[in-house]
Design an enzyme around this catalytic site. Sequence first.
Site, PDB file in Angstrom:
ATOM      1  N   ARG A  47       0.851  -1.181   0.000  1.00  0.00           N
ATOM      2  CA  ARG A  47       0.000   0.000   0.000  1.00  0.00           C
ATOM      3  C   ARG A  47       0.894   1.240   0.000  1.00  0.00           C
ATOM      4  NH1 ARG A  47      -3.456  -2.778  -1.579  1.00  0.00           N
ATOM      5  NH2 ARG A  47      -5.463  -3.293  -0.646  1.00  0.00           N
ATOM      6  N   HIS A  66      -0.741   0.182  -9.817  1.00  0.00           N
ATOM      7  CA  HIS A  66      -1.414  -0.748  -8.890  1.00  0.00           C
ATOM      8  C   HIS A  66      -1.933  -1.975  -9.654  1.00  0.00           C
ATOM      9  CE1 HIS A  66      -3.679  -1.036  -4.830  1.00  0.00           C
ATOM     10  NE2 HIS A  66      -3.516  -2.249  -5.340  1.00  0.00           N
TER      11      HIS A  66
HETATM   12  P1  NAP Z   1      -1.525 -11.683   4.671  1.00  0.00           P
HETATM   13  O1  NAP Z   1      -1.667 -13.084   4.211  1.00  0.00           O
HETATM   14  O2  NAP Z   1      -2.479 -11.159   5.674  1.00  0.00           O
HETATM   15  O3  NAP Z   1      -0.019 -11.547   5.226  1.00  0.00           O
HETATM   16  C1  NAP Z   1       0.412 -10.416   5.922  1.00  0.00           C
HETATM   17  C2  NAP Z   1       1.813 -10.666   6.448  1.00  0.00           C
HETATM   18  O4  NAP Z   1       2.273  -9.467   7.076  1.00  0.00           O
HETATM   19  C3  NAP Z   1       1.868 -11.768   7.513  1.00  0.00           C
HETATM   20  O5  NAP Z   1       3.053 -12.520   7.384  1.00  0.00           O
HETATM   21  C4  NAP Z   1       1.890 -10.972   8.819  1.00  0.00           C
HETATM   22  O6  NAP Z   1       2.535 -11.627   9.894  1.00  0.00           O
HETATM   23  C5  NAP Z   1       2.714  -9.774   8.390  1.00  0.00           C
HETATM   24  N1  NAP Z   1       2.456  -8.643   9.300  1.00  0.00           N
HETATM   25  C6  NAP Z   1       1.301  -7.998   9.544  1.00  0.00           C
HETATM   26  N2  NAP Z   1       1.477  -7.037  10.458  1.00  0.00           N
HETATM   27  C7  NAP Z   1       2.783  -7.076  10.800  1.00  0.00           C
HETATM   28  C8  NAP Z   1       3.575  -6.364  11.722  1.00  0.00           C
HETATM   29  N3  NAP Z   1       3.055  -5.383  12.475  1.00  0.00           N
HETATM   30  N4  NAP Z   1       4.871  -6.678  11.838  1.00  0.00           N
HETATM   31  C9  NAP Z   1       5.413  -7.670  11.099  1.00  0.00           C
HETATM   32  N5  NAP Z   1       4.708  -8.421  10.194  1.00  0.00           N
HETATM   33  C10 NAP Z   1       3.409  -8.108  10.066  1.00  0.00           C
HETATM   34  O7  NAP Z   1      -1.579 -10.686   3.444  1.00  0.00           O
HETATM   35  P2  NAP Z   1      -1.268 -10.987   1.899  1.00  0.00           P
HETATM   36  O8  NAP Z   1      -2.400 -11.700   1.262  1.00  0.00           O
HETATM   37  O9  NAP Z   1       0.085 -11.599   1.808  1.00  0.00           O
HETATM   38  O10 NAP Z   1      -1.271  -9.496   1.306  1.00  0.00           O
HETATM   39  C11 NAP Z   1      -0.410  -8.501   1.808  1.00  0.00           C
HETATM   40  C12 NAP Z   1      -0.846  -7.131   1.307  1.00  0.00           C
HETATM   41  O11 NAP Z   1      -0.538  -7.009  -0.083  1.00  0.00           O
HETATM   42  C13 NAP Z   1      -2.342  -6.867   1.361  1.00  0.00           C
HETATM   43  O12 NAP Z   1      -2.757  -6.474   2.669  1.00  0.00           O
HETATM   44  C14 NAP Z   1      -2.510  -5.760   0.350  1.00  0.00           C
HETATM   45  O13 NAP Z   1      -2.405  -4.491   0.969  1.00  0.00           O
HETATM   46  C15 NAP Z   1      -1.341  -5.947  -0.603  1.00  0.00           C
HETATM   47  N6  NAP Z   1      -1.778  -6.326  -1.967  1.00  0.00           N
HETATM   48  C16 NAP Z   1      -1.413  -5.529  -3.004  1.00  0.00           C
HETATM   49  C17 NAP Z   1      -1.787  -5.878  -4.286  1.00  0.00           C
HETATM   50  C18 NAP Z   1      -1.381  -5.051  -5.467  1.00  0.00           C
HETATM   51  O14 NAP Z   1      -1.850  -5.278  -6.568  1.00  0.00           O
HETATM   52  N7  NAP Z   1      -0.469  -4.115  -5.310  1.00  0.00           N
HETATM   53  C19 NAP Z   1      -2.536  -7.039  -4.505  1.00  0.00           C
HETATM   54  C20 NAP Z   1      -2.878  -7.815  -3.431  1.00  0.00           C
HETATM   55  C21 NAP Z   1      -2.496  -7.453  -2.140  1.00  0.00           C
HETATM   56  P3  NAP Z   1       1.924 -12.992  10.518  1.00  0.00           P
HETATM   57  O15 NAP Z   1       2.152 -14.039   9.437  1.00  0.00           O
HETATM   58  O16 NAP Z   1       2.767 -13.224  11.706  1.00  0.00           O
HETATM   59  O17 NAP Z   1       0.480 -12.725  10.788  1.00  0.00           O
HETATM   60  C1  GLV Z   2      -5.153  -5.128  -4.120  1.00  0.00           C
HETATM   61  O1  GLV Z   2      -4.467  -4.193  -3.868  1.00  0.00           O
HETATM   62  C2  GLV Z   2      -5.649  -6.037  -3.138  1.00  0.00           C
HETATM   63  O2  GLV Z   2      -5.555  -5.730  -1.938  1.00  0.00           O
HETATM   64  O3  GLV Z   2      -6.168  -7.088  -3.528  1.00  0.00           O
END
Ligand code: NAP
Ligand code: GLV
Length: 306
Positions: free
Chosen positions: A221, A269
């Site tokens: 983000r 994005h």
């Molecule tokens: P997720 O499965 O919820 O994983 C989040 C990771 O971040 C977990 O490993 C979590 O730790 C860690 N985390 C959260 N808070 C933390 C903190 N305070 N300190 C250290 N580590 C922390 O999320 P995801 O599916 O991988 O997606 C991640 C993010 O990518 C989304 O929230 C979104 O904003 C972004 N995204 C962007 C796009 C794009 O097109 N640019 C697309 C999709 C997603 P734990 O494992 O210990 O809980």
């Molecule tokens: C895109 O940014 C998503 O959070 O899926």
Amino acid sequence: MRITFCCTDTAPEPWLAGLRAALPEANISLWEPGAPQADYAVVWAPPQQFFDEQTQLRALFNIGAGVDALLKMRLPAGAQVIRLDDAGMSVQMAEYVCHAVIRHFREFAGYEADMANGKWSFRKPHSRLDYPVGVLGLGVLGERVARAVAQFDFPVNGWSRTPKDVPGVQCFAGPAQLDAFLQASRMLVCLLPLTTETRDILNRDSLSRLQPGGYVINVARGAHLVDEDLLALLDSGHLAGATLDVFRVEPLPRSHPFWNHPKISLTPHTSARTLRTESIAQIAFKIGALQRGESVLGCVDAARGY
Ligand code: NAP
Ligand code: GLV
């Protein structure tokens, strides 16, 4: 069972047709003000009026992975928020990040510029041992990215809130190990959810701890990154460059200095897009499981913020 669909900036008809095909027993319609109460909602950036009216929802399916915007809204008490759990996003994220890492490491932008100028010349190969990659966030997307980068024999570090064990990845956890993680990394990938703990995490202090010649890839983000701190460290030479897919304001305003910065590559994005077919299959599967009283993956903990 009634399902309502309310997704801003998304053509509704293909989604409605897909959901109806996957859940033929359900009554599925596009939300409009005054619509009857539904059991489940499929949403992306709905207006607050939607939640104020739909007070009986059992679950909300966000058609994205990040729920930061949704959690800022007043949500119906008792509605479980469920995010997309990969649904075809992790392979896209792995492609995007590997591309950015390799493009920088192999200096492909420099070669493209040389060839465009008719110049046939070689650059000195680098050792990948000098380019350790750090992945902030080892969740659904971050772990897949870390494993994919490790396949190219880069040293890979990962940082998460709770301790992890990922083969081929040196894992760090919690605030106490953040400095060690940063100091062990030269290329930094942000795949954290946006929460009160992670907002502004890519700042002058944290980015200064990266090894000299650092490189930043932000695909999470825009509000993770303090824009002016990145610019200052690029200009000082501590950072060599950045690839940015997400921004504090989207679309990125035309006057923003990122647009014309020679060390910054931009995309709009698009690093991991929501794929309709995969998302509908996942949502339909989860609704079936919830109807049978089973638990599902991807439930958001609102207090934790992701
Ligand atoms: P997720 O499965 O919820 O994983 C989040 C990771 O971040 C977990 O490993 C979590 O730790 C860690 N985390 C959260 N808070 C933390 C903190 N305070 N300190 C250290 N580590 C922390 O999320 P995801 O599916 O991988 O997606 C991640 C993010 O990518 C989304 O929230 C979104 O904003 C972004 N995204 C962007 C796009 C794009 O097109 N640019 C697309 C999709 C997603 P734990 O494992 O210990 O809980
Ligand atoms: C895109 O940014 C998503 O959070 O899926």
